[in-house]
Design a protein around this motif. Structure first.
Motif, mmCIF file in Angstrom:
data_model
loop_
_atom_site.group_PDB
_atom_site.id
_atom_site.type_symbol
_atom_site.label_atom_id
_atom_site.label_comp_id
_atom_site.label_asym_id
_atom_site.label_seq_id
_atom_site.Cartn_x
_atom_site.Cartn_y
_atom_site.Cartn_z
ATOM 1 N N GLN A 92 0.838 -1.194 0.000
ATOM 2 C CA GLN A 92 0.000 0.000 0.000
ATOM 3 C C GLN A 92 0.877 1.250 0.000
ATOM 4 N N PRO A 93 0.404 2.328 -0.619
ATOM 5 C CA PRO A 93 1.204 3.552 -0.713
ATOM 6 C C PRO A 93 1.713 4.076 0.632
ATOM 7 N N ASN A 94 0.895 4.012 1.670
ATOM 8 C CA ASN A 94 1.344 4.519 2.966
ATOM 9 C C ASN A 94 2.516 3.708 3.520
ATOM 10 N N ILE A 95 2.524 2.416 3.296
ATOM 11 C CA ILE A 95 3.641 1.584 3.754
ATOM 12 C C ILE A 95 4.857 1.843 2.882
ATOM 13 N N LYS A 96 4.656 1.920 1.557
ATOM 14 C CA LYS A 96 5.783 2.208 0.650
ATOM 15 C C LYS A 96 6.425 3.543 0.995
ATOM 16 N N PHE A 97 5.610 4.534 1.298
ATOM 17 C CA PHE A 97 6.132 5.860 1.634
ATOM 18 C C PHE A 97 7.037 5.783 2.868
ATOM 19 N N GLN A 98 6.577 5.083 3.890
ATOM 20 C CA GLN A 98 7.373 4.963 5.114
ATOM 21 C C GLN A 98 8.650 4.158 4.887
ATOM 22 N N MET A 99 8.635 3.271 3.922
ATOM 23 C CA MET A 99 9.814 2.452 3.637
ATOM 24 C C MET A 99 10.817 3.182 2.745
ATOM 25 N N SER A 100 10.385 4.269 2.112
ATOM 26 C CA SER A 100 11.237 4.934 1.125
ATOM 27 C C SER A 100 12.522 5.502 1.712
ATOM 28 N N SER A 101 12.567 5.748 3.002
ATOM 29 C CA SER A 101 13.788 6.294 3.595
ATOM 30 C C SER A 101 14.809 5.208 3.946
ATOM 31 N N PHE A 102 14.450 3.974 3.752
ATOM 32 C CA PHE A 102 15.348 2.854 4.031
ATOM 33 C C PHE A 102 15.868 2.272 2.725
ATOM 34 N N GLU A 103 17.103 1.859 2.717
ATOM 35 C CA GLU A 103 17.659 1.170 1.548
ATOM 36 C C GLU A 103 17.651 -0.327 1.846
ATOM 37 N N LEU A 104 16.586 -0.971 1.451
ATOM 38 C CA LEU A 104 16.393 -2.391 1.731
ATOM 39 C C LEU A 104 16.545 -3.162 0.429
ATOM 40 N N SER A 105 17.549 -4.009 0.369
ATOM 41 C CA SER A 105 17.816 -4.713 -0.887
ATOM 42 C C SER A 105 17.496 -6.199 -0.835
ATOM 43 N N THR A 106 17.083 -6.699 0.317
ATOM 44 C CA THR A 106 16.724 -8.115 0.384
ATOM 45 C C THR A 106 15.235 -8.258 0.660
ATOM 46 N N TYR A 107 14.694 -9.335 0.203
ATOM 47 C CA TYR A 107 13.274 -9.618 0.378
ATOM 48 C C TYR A 107 12.914 -9.681 1.860
ATOM 49 N N VAL A 108 13.735 -10.378 2.631
ATOM 50 C CA VAL A 108 13.462 -10.533 4.064
ATOM 51 C C VAL A 108 13.460 -9.175 4.756
ATOM 52 N N ALA A 109 14.400 -8.304 4.399
ATOM 53 C CA ALA A 109 14.465 -6.972 5.010
ATOM 54 C C ALA A 109 13.214 -6.160 4.679
ATOM 55 N N VAL A 110 12.768 -6.221 3.425
ATOM 56 C CA VAL A 110 11.563 -5.489 3.014
ATOM 57 C C VAL A 110 10.340 -6.045 3.744
ATOM 58 N N LEU A 111 10.236 -7.361 3.805
ATOM 59 C CA LEU A 111 9.114 -8.000 4.492
ATOM 60 C C LEU A 111 9.080 -7.613 5.968
ATOM 61 N N LYS A 112 10.217 -7.715 6.639
ATOM 62 C CA LYS A 112 10.262 -7.379 8.068
ATOM 63 C C LYS A 112 9.878 -5.922 8.313
ATOM 64 N N LYS A 113 10.397 -5.029 7.507
ATOM 65 C CA LYS A 113 10.090 -3.602 7.679
ATOM 66 C C LYS A 113 8.608 -3.343 7.428
ATOM 67 N N ALA A 114 8.029 -3.977 6.416
ATOM 68 C CA ALA A 114 6.604 -3.803 6.129
ATOM 69 C C ALA A 114 5.754 -4.309 7.293
ATOM 70 N N LEU A 115 6.144 -5.427 7.878
ATOM 71 C CA LEU A 115 5.415 -5.963 9.036
ATOM 72 C C LEU A 115 5.495 -5.013 10.225
ATOM 73 N N VAL A 116 6.661 -4.428 10.467
ATOM 74 C CA VAL A 116 6.842 -3.482 11.579
ATOM 75 C C VAL A 116 5.990 -2.236 11.347
ATOM 76 N N ILE A 117 6.020 -1.713 10.137
ATOM 77 C CA ILE A 117 5.226 -0.511 9.821
ATOM 78 C C ILE A 117 3.744 -0.798 10.000
ATOM 79 N N GLU A 118 3.292 -1.934 9.501
ATOM 80 C CA GLU A 118 1.876 -2.297 9.647
ATOM 81 C C GLU A 118 1.504 -2.413 11.124
ATOM 82 N N ARG A 119 2.332 -3.066 11.908
ATOM 83 C CA ARG A 119 2.069 -3.224 13.344
ATOM 84 C C ARG A 119 2.013 -1.857 14.031
#
Length: 134
Positions: A92-119
């Motif tokens: 979702q755009p709100n999650i992508k926006f919050q993730m944009s300040s992080f440089e996440l290059s692995t799937y696991v890192a992106v997944l974990k960050k998305a889960l934290v933001i959602e929580r």
């Protein structure tokens, strides 16, 4: 196999075709059965994968569907970075926006960050509702 693909200068889309070509005996029989079972369904699943979005699913539900459908579109998740990028694009755009300040290059890192933001968003929503009731 990867060494063969590199030596033969196979592009991502050609890897599967070449791998099918070298299958023998029972392995080739299994592959033919899979093609009969899936038929055009494999193309449909690939399309579903390309168009997959989180929408009203939780991140965990989105991840489960992403993982399942990615098996039908291996060319889109050939590398860890491709997998991470494609997963992030469907959020979702709100999650992508919050993730944009992080440089996440692995799937696991992106997944974990998305889960934290959602929580955190859920916690914030509950907190705001509680404050409104006071």
């Amino acid at each position: 196999m990867e060494k063969v693909f590199t030596y033969m200068k196979c592009y991502d889309g050609e890897n599967v075709a070449y791998a099918i070509y070298i299958l023998k005996g029972r392995a080739y029989g299994w592959w033919q059965m899979q093609e009969r079972i899936l038929g055009d369904g494999a193309d449909q699943k690939e399309k579903e994968f390309r168009e997959l979005k989180k929408n009203d699913k939780t991140v965990a539900e989105y991840e489960e569907e992403f993982t399942y459908l990615s098996k039908f579109a291996p060319q889109f998740v050939a590398t860890e970075e491709d997998r991470a990028c494609h997963f992030e694009e469907g959020l979702q755009p709100n999650i992508k926006f919050q993730m944009s300040s992080f440089e996440l290059s692995t799937y696991v890192a992106v997944l974990k960050k998305a889960l934290v933001i959602e929580r955190n968003e859920k916690k914030f929503s509950r907190l705001m509702i509680a404050r409104m009731m006071i």
